[in-house]
Write a protein that holds these residues in place. Structure first.
Motif: not given
Ligand SMILES: [Zn+2]
Length: 204
Positions: A38, A41, A7-8, A5
């Motif tokens: 995900c 998130c 974002h993560c 991911c």
């Protein structure tokens, strides 16, 4: 499904919400698009996989390529033109899933950085050491760039060796960090030091 991911910034479990298969029109393989989220998130992820199977094996989907969110490598506008183009080409190769070519262009970008600073120590390994000795890059960046050099070398010289998506992405991001370090932060810091050194700019 487990994937990385953006974002993560780590491998996460993701839930599939829908799939669409774009059948081959004869000019290339079929592609399977999967819409996921995900689990950590909750952000959306869209991946694309090519069918690398055959009549005997049936459908076989290759390593997922992340369509959204796309790789957010932007080229540092302060870098010299030829370095920007080399890095842009590395990004284009990555987007086209040509990961080995992307790693080779990253190595070329790194060579360009050495060139711009007048470092021609024979081999790239020696040039990188010279950059560190001149204080252009610090020890950590040297360690990074040294491992990139090795990865790029493998890509350039071993016909049987190829670079995977994860390595290609790491190499791109490292090069991006090096460009920012050298052409933004370092130059700005040098200017700042120069300004501070002028007597009329000293705080009274
Ligand atoms: Zn996430």
């Amino acid at each position: 499904m487990i994937l990385e991911c953006a974002h993560c910034r780590s491998h996460v479990q993701a839930t599939i919400h829908g799939r669409y298969e774009k059948l081959s029109d004869g000019s290339g393989p079929s592609h399977l698009f999967s819409m996921l989220s995900c689990d950590r998130c909750k952000n959306p992820i869209l991946i694309r996989q090519a069918n690398v199977g055959n009549m005997a094996e049936g459908d076989k989907w290759d390593t997922p390529f992340q369509v959204f969110p796309s790789l957010d490598a932007r080229v540092n506008p302060n870098a010299p033109r030829e370095i920007q183009s080399a890095f842009e080409e590395a990004c284009s190769c990555y987007r086209a899933q040509a990961y080995t070519a992307s790693a080779m262009m990253c190595r070329k970008t790194l060579e360009g950085i050495c060139d711009v600073h007048g470092i021609k120590a024979g081999t790239l390994a020696k040039s990188l050491k010279a950059m560190r000795d001149k204080g252009l890059i610090d020890d950590r960046l040297f360690e990074w760039s040294d491992s990139l050099r090795l990865a790029g070398n493998e890509a350039a010289h071993g016909v049987g060796l190829s670079i995977g998506q994860a390595d290609a992405r790491d190499i791109l991001e490292f090069i991006n960090a090096i460009l920012d370090y050298i052409f933004s932060f370092r130059d700005r810091f040098e200017e700042f030091k120069k300004r501070r050194a002028k007597p009329n700019n000293k705080p009274t």
